[in-house]
Design a protein around this motif. Structure first.
Motif, PDB file in Angstrom:
ATOM      1  N   LYS A  43      -3.013  -3.824  -5.338  1.00  0.00           N
ATOM      2  CA  LYS A  43      -4.207  -3.194  -4.596  1.00  0.00           C
ATOM      3  C   LYS A  43      -5.319  -4.163  -3.850  1.00  0.00           C
ATOM      4  O   LYS A  43      -5.535  -3.967  -2.847  1.00  0.00           O
ATOM      5  N   LYS A  44      -5.293  -5.262  -4.695  1.00  0.00           N
ATOM      6  CA  LYS A  44      -6.250  -6.333  -4.203  1.00  0.00           C
ATOM      7  C   LYS A  44      -5.748  -6.976  -3.155  1.00  0.00           C
ATOM      8  O   LYS A  44      -6.292  -7.479  -2.074  1.00  0.00           O
ATOM      9  N   TYR A  45      -4.501  -7.412  -2.942  1.00  0.00           N
ATOM     10  CA  TYR A  45      -3.763  -8.127  -1.969  1.00  0.00           C
ATOM     11  C   TYR A  45      -3.326  -7.572  -0.910  1.00  0.00           C
ATOM     12  O   TYR A  45      -3.082  -8.041   0.189  1.00  0.00           O
ATOM     13  N   PHE A  46      -2.984  -6.066  -1.116  1.00  0.00           N
ATOM     14  CA  PHE A  46      -2.338  -5.366  -0.127  1.00  0.00           C
ATOM     15  C   PHE A  46      -3.035  -4.143   0.028  1.00  0.00           C
ATOM     16  O   PHE A  46      -2.889  -3.174  -0.190  1.00  0.00           O
ATOM     17  N   PRO A  47      -4.582  -4.183   0.348  1.00  0.00           N
ATOM     18  CA  PRO A  47      -5.561  -3.439   0.587  1.00  0.00           C
ATOM     19  C   PRO A  47      -5.047  -2.292   1.637  1.00  0.00           C
ATOM     20  O   PRO A  47      -4.332  -2.576   2.598  1.00  0.00           O
ATOM     21  N   SER A  48      -5.600  -1.031   1.451  1.00  0.00           N
ATOM     22  CA  SER A  48      -5.064   0.129   2.350  1.00  0.00           C
ATOM     23  C   SER A  48      -5.400  -0.240   3.876  1.00  0.00           C
ATOM     24  O   SER A  48      -4.590   0.174   4.802  1.00  0.00           O
ATOM     25  N   GLU A  49      -6.548  -0.746   4.021  1.00  0.00           N
ATOM     26  CA  GLU A  49      -7.100  -1.128   5.275  1.00  0.00           C
ATOM     27  C   GLU A  49      -6.292  -2.055   6.197  1.00  0.00           C
ATOM     28  O   GLU A  49      -6.297  -2.291   7.237  1.00  0.00           O
ATOM     29  N   MET A  50      -5.536  -2.794   5.281  1.00  0.00           N
ATOM     30  CA  MET A  50      -4.827  -3.506   6.026  1.00  0.00           C
ATOM     31  C   MET A  50      -3.330  -3.253   6.293  1.00  0.00           C
ATOM     32  O   MET A  50      -2.320  -3.729   6.939  1.00  0.00           O
ATOM     33  N   GLY A  51      -3.037  -1.945   6.225  1.00  0.00           N
ATOM     34  CA  GLY A  51      -1.888  -1.197   6.326  1.00  0.00           C
ATOM     35  C   GLY A  51      -0.559  -1.842   5.803  1.00  0.00           C
ATOM     36  O   GLY A  51       0.461  -1.967   6.608  1.00  0.00           O
ATOM     37  N   GLU A  76      -0.046  -2.550 -15.653  1.00  0.00           N
ATOM     38  CA  GLU A  76      -1.402  -2.163 -15.170  1.00  0.00           C
ATOM     39  C   GLU A  76      -2.148  -3.304 -14.070  1.00  0.00           C
ATOM     40  O   GLU A  76      -2.633  -3.211 -13.031  1.00  0.00           O
ATOM     41  N   GLU A  77      -1.819  -4.524 -14.883  1.00  0.00           N
ATOM     42  CA  GLU A  77      -2.582  -5.689 -14.117  1.00  0.00           C
ATOM     43  C   GLU A  77      -1.546  -6.058 -12.995  1.00  0.00           C
ATOM     44  O   GLU A  77      -2.338  -6.276 -11.795  1.00  0.00           O
ATOM     45  N   GLN A  78      -0.438  -5.666 -12.778  1.00  0.00           N
ATOM     46  CA  GLN A  78       0.344  -5.731 -11.359  1.00  0.00           C
ATOM     47  C   GLN A  78      -0.192  -4.958 -10.565  1.00  0.00           C
ATOM     48  O   GLN A  78      -0.172  -5.103  -9.104  1.00  0.00           O
ATOM     49  N   GLU A 118      -0.506 -18.394  -9.800  1.00  0.00           N
ATOM     50  CA  GLU A 118       0.606 -18.275 -10.177  1.00  0.00           C
ATOM     51  C   GLU A 118       0.976 -16.842 -10.550  1.00  0.00           C
ATOM     52  O   GLU A 118       1.958 -16.285  -9.823  1.00  0.00           O
ATOM     53  N   LYS A 119       0.226 -16.340 -11.337  1.00  0.00           N
ATOM     54  CA  LYS A 119       0.600 -14.965 -11.766  1.00  0.00           C
ATOM     55  C   LYS A 119       0.528 -13.667 -10.699  1.00  0.00           C
ATOM     56  O   LYS A 119       1.319 -13.019 -10.419  1.00  0.00           O
ATOM     57  N   GLN A 120      -0.725 -14.137  -9.937  1.00  0.00           N
ATOM     58  CA  GLN A 120      -0.997 -13.274  -8.809  1.00  0.00           C
ATOM     59  C   GLN A 120      -0.037 -13.214  -7.510  1.00  0.00           C
ATOM     60  O   GLN A 120       0.621 -12.302  -6.978  1.00  0.00           O
ATOM     61  N   ARG A 121       0.623 -14.892  -7.511  1.00  0.00           N
ATOM     62  CA  ARG A 121       1.730 -15.262  -6.508  1.00  0.00           C
ATOM     63  C   ARG A 121       2.955 -14.628  -6.874  1.00  0.00           C
ATOM     64  O   ARG A 121       3.475 -14.229  -6.059  1.00  0.00           O
ATOM     65  N   LEU A 122       3.019 -14.537  -7.951  1.00  0.00           N
ATOM     66  CA  LEU A 122       4.430 -13.812  -8.498  1.00  0.00           C
ATOM     67  C   LEU A 122       4.282 -12.295  -8.135  1.00  0.00           C
ATOM     68  O   LEU A 122       5.465 -11.833  -7.486  1.00  0.00           O
ATOM     69  N   ARG A 156      -0.087  -4.961   4.988  1.00  0.00           N
ATOM     70  CA  ARG A 156       0.122  -6.237   5.029  1.00  0.00           C
ATOM     71  C   ARG A 156      -1.012  -7.234   4.100  1.00  0.00           C
ATOM     72  O   ARG A 156      -1.544  -6.536   3.548  1.00  0.00           O
ATOM     73  N   LEU A 157      -0.409  -8.275   3.745  1.00  0.00           N
ATOM     74  CA  LEU A 157      -1.120  -9.093   2.776  1.00  0.00           C
ATOM     75  C   LEU A 157      -2.173  -9.685   3.376  1.00  0.00           C
ATOM     76  O   LEU A 157      -2.677 -10.460   4.397  1.00  0.00           O
ATOM     77  N   LYS A 158      -3.398  -9.535   2.558  1.00  0.00           N
ATOM     78  CA  LYS A 158      -4.712  -9.917   2.892  1.00  0.00           C
ATOM     79  C   LYS A 158      -4.832 -11.451   2.846  1.00  0.00           C
ATOM     80  O   LYS A 158      -5.530 -11.921   3.923  1.00  0.00           O
ATOM     81  N   LYS A 159      -4.404 -12.256   1.892  1.00  0.00           N
ATOM     82  CA  LYS A 159      -4.412 -13.585   1.954  1.00  0.00           C
ATOM     83  C   LYS A 159      -3.396 -13.987   0.808  1.00  0.00           C
ATOM     84  O   LYS A 159      -3.030 -13.134  -0.204  1.00  0.00           O
ATOM     85  N   PHE A 160      -2.873 -14.966   1.016  1.00  0.00           N
ATOM     86  CA  PHE A 160      -1.929 -15.500  -0.286  1.00  0.00           C
ATOM     87  C   PHE A 160      -2.290 -16.130  -1.434  1.00  0.00           C
ATOM     88  O   PHE A 160      -3.296 -17.214  -1.217  1.00  0.00           O
TER      89      PHE A 160
END
Length: 251
Positions: free
Chosen positions: A171-179, A164-166, A189-193, A181-185
């Motif tokens: 959803k947060k880092y690959f938002p649909s409006e970005m097609g 669920e966290e994954q 650590e957990k989010q980066r993984l 693409r990664l919104k930001k790096f």
């Protein structure tokens, strides 16, 4: 199902064989190679049915399941370096005198003591496995954790993440409006993984990329492809030649 998920969820018997059957195929648990049941595969001048061919693959590509498993990180095996070396020598068929001489420790009675300690560890592992299997039947609140890849270099709290966290992080880092693409790096650590796992899904597992090809794939997801490439190596998702000329998916 991903290879790592298969690896951690098959029976001990399948793990001993080094492969498992999924639908109409046999899959190598050590590298992910798949052969289809009912098809005959050539090897040298001989044709082999799929399961026999898979056993040949494991022998030629991995030498033995024992050698592949004993190479895993100590956090996966639970073995000390000393125990790891002992098991390797026992597997080679060496007797207690030969093991004692090669390791230069104590006496043959010392080696017998180590054999006893390893046997005790086996008994404890069997009991623990049984306890956990029984627990699964009763623990209705246990979350489903994301599978830890066998290639992981650092096993720490960053892998303490539920499915669920994954999904929320993706959803947060690959938002649909970005097609896609990664919104930001991410910095954590957990989010980066999670982000790296999502990106590496797009790489072909059997392909060897040169640096230009890999950069182009990563550029589709983030402008700073060099940063993503570096972390894919650091987190154990990719391996490469020392000169950086070739990159491949680490299984």
């Amino acid at each position: 199902m991903e290879l790592s998920e298969l690896f951690w969820n098959v029976s001990i018997e399948d793990l001993k064989c080094g492969y498992t059957k999924v639908l109409d195929s046999y899959i190598c648990l050590l590298c992910g190679k798949k052969v289809e049941k009912g098809i005959v595969y050539p090897h040298g001048d001989i044709l082999y049915e799929a399961e026999r061919f898979m056993r040949i693959h494991i022998k030629e590509s991995h030498h033995s399941v024992f050698e592949a498993l004993i190479e895993l990180d100590k956090k996966f095996t639970g073995l000390t370096d000393h125990q790891n070396q002992l098991l390797r020598l026992f597997f080679q068929g060496k007797n207690d005198i030969e093991v004692q001489e090669e390791m230069g420790i104590g006496s043959t009675s010392t080696i017998r003591h180590h054999r006893f300690a390893l046997k005790e560890k086996e008994r404890q592992a069997r009991i623990f496995l049984t306890i956990m299997e029984l627990l699964k039947e009763k623990d209705k609140h246990a979350p489903t954790f994301v599978t830890v890849p066998k290639s992981a270099r650092m096993l720490d709290d960053r892998y303490n993440i539920t499915e669920e966290e994954q999904a929320e992080i993706v959803k947060k880092y690959f938002p649909s409006e970005m097609g896609g693409r990664l919104k930001k790096f991410p910095l954590r650590e957990k989010q980066r993984l999670v982000v790296l796992r999502e990106i590496v899904k797009q790489l072909e597992s059997e392909r060897i990329y040169d640096e230009k090809e890999l950069n182009q794939v990563l550029l589709d997801y983030y402008d700073d492809y060099a940063l993503v490439r570096r972390y894919l190596i650091e987190y154990g998702f990719l391996d490469r030649k020392a000169d950086g000329s070739q990159y491949w998916f680490k299984k």
